[in-house]
Design an enzyme around this catalytic site. Structure first.
Site, PDB file in Angstrom:
ATOM      1  N   ASP A   9      38.248  41.280  39.640  1.00 50.41           N
ATOM      2  CA  ASP A   9      37.164  41.186  40.619  1.00 50.41           C
ATOM      3  C   ASP A   9      37.396  42.208  41.722  1.00 50.41           C
ATOM      4  O   ASP A   9      38.498  42.724  41.888  1.00 50.41           O
ATOM      5  CB  ASP A   9      37.110  39.776  41.215  1.00 50.41           C
ATOM      6  CG  ASP A   9      35.987  39.638  42.253  1.00 50.41           C
ATOM      7  OD1 ASP A   9      34.845  40.001  41.931  1.00 50.41           O
ATOM      8  OD2 ASP A   9      36.260  39.194  43.383  1.00 50.41           O
ATOM      9  N   SER A  10      36.345  42.447  42.499  1.00 53.54           N
ATOM     10  CA  SER A  10      36.467  43.307  43.674  1.00 53.54           C
ATOM     11  C   SER A  10      37.389  42.698  44.732  1.00 53.54           C
ATOM     12  O   SER A  10      37.884  43.415  45.590  1.00 53.54           O
ATOM     13  CB  SER A  10      35.084  43.508  44.287  1.00 53.54           C
ATOM     14  OG  SER A  10      34.555  42.257  44.697  1.00 53.54           O
ATOM     15  N   TYR A  41      32.407  45.445  46.678  1.00 49.09           N
ATOM     16  CA  TYR A  41      31.814  46.441  45.787  1.00 49.09           C
ATOM     17  C   TYR A  41      30.291  46.515  45.952  1.00 49.09           C
ATOM     18  O   TYR A  41      29.678  47.536  45.625  1.00 49.09           O
ATOM     19  CB  TYR A  41      32.103  46.087  44.317  1.00 49.09           C
ATOM     20  CG  TYR A  41      33.476  46.470  43.802  1.00 49.09           C
ATOM     21  CD1 TYR A  41      34.474  46.968  44.650  1.00 49.09           C
ATOM     22  CD2 TYR A  41      33.761  46.343  42.451  1.00 49.09           C
ATOM     23  CE1 TYR A  41      35.724  47.304  44.143  1.00 49.09           C
ATOM     24  CE2 TYR A  41      35.007  46.691  41.937  1.00 49.09           C
ATOM     25  CZ  TYR A  41      35.991  47.164  42.782  1.00 49.09           C
ATOM     26  OH  TYR A  41      37.215  47.506  42.279  1.00 49.09           O
ATOM     27  N   CYS A  72      32.991  39.784  38.236  1.00 46.92           N
ATOM     28  CA  CYS A  72      32.297  40.336  39.395  1.00 46.92           C
ATOM     29  C   CYS A  72      30.946  40.813  38.881  1.00 46.92           C
ATOM     30  O   CYS A  72      30.885  41.600  37.937  1.00 46.92           O
ATOM     31  CB  CYS A  72      33.118  41.511  39.939  1.00 46.92           C
ATOM     32  SG  CYS A  72      32.255  42.491  41.193  1.00 46.92           S
ATOM     33  N   GLU A 151      35.267  36.868  51.879  1.00 46.66           N
ATOM     34  CA  GLU A 151      36.475  37.708  51.806  1.00 46.66           C
ATOM     35  C   GLU A 151      37.382  37.494  53.024  1.00 46.66           C
ATOM     36  O   GLU A 151      38.580  37.730  52.954  1.00 46.66           O
ATOM     37  CB  GLU A 151      36.110  39.195  51.661  1.00 46.66           C
ATOM     38  CG  GLU A 151      35.658  39.617  50.256  1.00 46.66           C
ATOM     39  CD  GLU A 151      36.779  39.636  49.201  1.00 46.66           C
ATOM     40  OE1 GLU A 151      37.942  39.883  49.544  1.00 46.66           O
ATOM     41  OE2 GLU A 151      36.471  39.378  48.019  1.00 46.66           O
ATOM     42  N   CYS A 183      26.801  36.087  42.020  1.00 43.68           N
ATOM     43  CA  CYS A 183      27.959  36.757  42.615  1.00 43.68           C
ATOM     44  C   CYS A 183      29.066  35.719  42.597  1.00 43.68           C
ATOM     45  O   CYS A 183      28.854  34.570  43.010  1.00 43.68           O
ATOM     46  CB  CYS A 183      27.637  37.183  44.050  1.00 43.68           C
ATOM     47  SG  CYS A 183      29.074  37.861  44.931  1.00 43.68           S
ATOM     48  N   THR A 184      30.231  36.107  42.104  1.00 47.21           N
ATOM     49  CA  THR A 184      31.289  35.108  41.943  1.00 47.21           C
ATOM     50  C   THR A 184      31.875  34.643  43.280  1.00 47.21           C
ATOM     51  O   THR A 184      32.664  33.701  43.309  1.00 47.21           O
ATOM     52  CB  THR A 184      32.416  35.626  41.004  1.00 47.21           C
ATOM     53  OG1 THR A 184      32.831  36.923  41.459  1.00 47.21           O
ATOM     54  CG2 THR A 184      31.919  35.734  39.581  1.00 47.21           C
ATOM     55  N   HIS A 185      31.478  35.293  44.364  1.00 48.22           N
ATOM     56  CA  HIS A 185      31.897  34.793  45.681  1.00 48.22           C
ATOM     57  C   HIS A 185      31.098  33.568  46.121  1.00 48.22           C
ATOM     58  O   HIS A 185      31.554  32.794  46.957  1.00 48.22           O
ATOM     59  CB  HIS A 185      31.701  35.874  46.748  1.00 48.22           C
ATOM     60  CG  HIS A 185      32.714  36.978  46.686  1.00 48.22           C
ATOM     61  ND1 HIS A 185      32.691  37.945  45.721  1.00 48.22           N
ATOM     62  CD2 HIS A 185      33.775  37.268  47.480  1.00 48.22           C
ATOM     63  CE1 HIS A 185      33.683  38.803  45.917  1.00 48.22           C
ATOM     64  NE2 HIS A 185      34.361  38.415  46.970  1.00 48.22           N
TER      65      HIS A 185
END
Lengths: 269, 269
Positions: A9-10, A41, A72, A151, A183-185
């Protein structure tokens, strides 16, 4: 030695896939790379995301993984096809599993997608959904403010509620019954997103669905791990290891409390 | 000519998979065989079910399908491995998709499975679930009274409620949070089953999940249908065509109202 599932992932977003792989496939060894030094990203041009993703894959392939998961959405949109044709192991992206789950879950056929600027601009979800069914109506929305809060480790607060509310407000006018967290976040913010969208909107986590499809693909290739030995997972990141480890421990919680984990910092490029 | 998805069942149960394939993959052509003359398979010995399934596969393989779906849990338990090794196209059973979906859906790890005598006696769900995760607790229950009511076209009535209530009562003592409908006939009775189990138990339809995994596998093999031509589906059964067609029309409803369908009767064996 047991072959691992490589997940990249980013930054920390791919940990949502890690958490589900640990839960759904507890026998599988995981090697994770989070490019935290270069996250996010989402706002980067596609060719730069492709280059970065290629560097991470070159790093991970040294471990001889049995599958590579691009956890990601931005990197999947920019790099899945090229990476798939370059390496000999199966490469799984997060976009098609989310699209398939949404088509399975929707009753009205009106599906929303939220993601980074890069993911939404690529049109990758629209392409994937339309490839499966011409009858789906899709509403897409870029939410660039959400990744940065995750993040920095902020998951639930009044500030998060305000940012999520503002980001999602254009989506609320379209009577969707299903929203893809593209988005995996975003699963880090799941509770707040559910509150903002209301209980009638089903949230589809591309992360959860990707873990499930990784299970499907490993089973179909006869590659599921067996035996009773606990795997030793390995986590790599390119940026601040303390912040990364703290977010990983908080998110993965009990799932890594009793299992051995190796933490490393590696710079790429 | 467009290659079809071949779907087989002991009778009308596999129509629950058909309905989901039509919804999730409307471009795909379906060829269905329901062995209504010899249904139900549930109480039959495994070697007989294997023989019957082999005969149906021999019939279907003539159409050069791109994938064969054994849309019957009893037949999957008895015949999946042997059929897979015998034909060159991918063969998908209904047990593993249901098991993967249950592991993805459960929060407590306490999963119930209901099925025919043949499916439950085979232990196939327990094996599939334990192969994925050693931490899952499984409660299995054979419900032999349910298939016959569906095969005669009775989906919702006071009589159905009484039979479902009586069949499921042993399952109610075990605090499960997730129940696998381990027979493709059971989604016909879904509303009644949900009422009996209560709203806190998630029902996992092996039929829905199999349609979704068929989508995954066709995508990964680059075999999804494209284009805007409506497919012409073909339905075959070995028994009374009028009852079969009436159940199919009632169940598939609007999904077959506007599309061409070919109905045939074929005896096997």
């Amino acid at each position: 030695m047991q072959q691992a599932i490589a997940i990249l992932d980013s930054g920390v977003g791919g940990l949502t896939v890690v958490k589900e792989v640990m839960r759904q496939l507890p026998r599988e060894k995981i090697i994770y790379f989070g490019d935290t030094a270069r996250a996010p990203y989402g706002p980067r041009p596609a060719d730069e995301v492709l280059k970065f993703t290629g560097q991470i894959v070159d790093f991970l392939i040294q471990f001889d993984p049995k599958v590579i998961v691009i956890a990601c959405n931005t990197a999947t949109a920019a790099a899945l096809d090229e990476i798939s044709s370059r390496v000999s192991v199966p490469v799984i992206g997060v976009i098609h599993p989310g699209a398939r789950a949404a088509i399975s879950a929707t009753n009205t056929g009106r599906v929303g997608v939220i993601g980074t600027v890069g993911t939404i601009r690529s049109g990758a979800y629209t392409t994937a959904l339309k490839q499966l069914s011409p009858y789906i109506e899709i509403v897409s929305l870029a939410c660039p403010s959400l990744v940065p809060i995750v993040e920095r480790g902020e998951f639930r607060s009044e500030n998060v509620s305000l940012i999520v509310q503002e980001s999602l407000s254009p989506m609320k006018n379209y009577n969707i019954d299903c929203l893809i967290l593209g988005c995996t976040h975003y699963p880090f913010l799941r509770e707040t997103i559910q509150e903002v969208m209301g209980p009638h909107v089903k949230l589809i986590s591309s992360a959860d669905e990707t873990a499930r499809e990784t299970s499907t693909i490993l089973y179909n290739k006869g590659k599921l791990a067996s035996g009773d030995t606990l795997p030793i997972h390995q986590f790599y990141c390119s940026g601040d290891p303390l912040l990364f480890r703290s977010i990983a421990r908080q998110w993965l919680g009990e799932q890594i409390r009793n299992i051995p984990v190796l933490w490393q910092v590696t710079r790429l490029g």
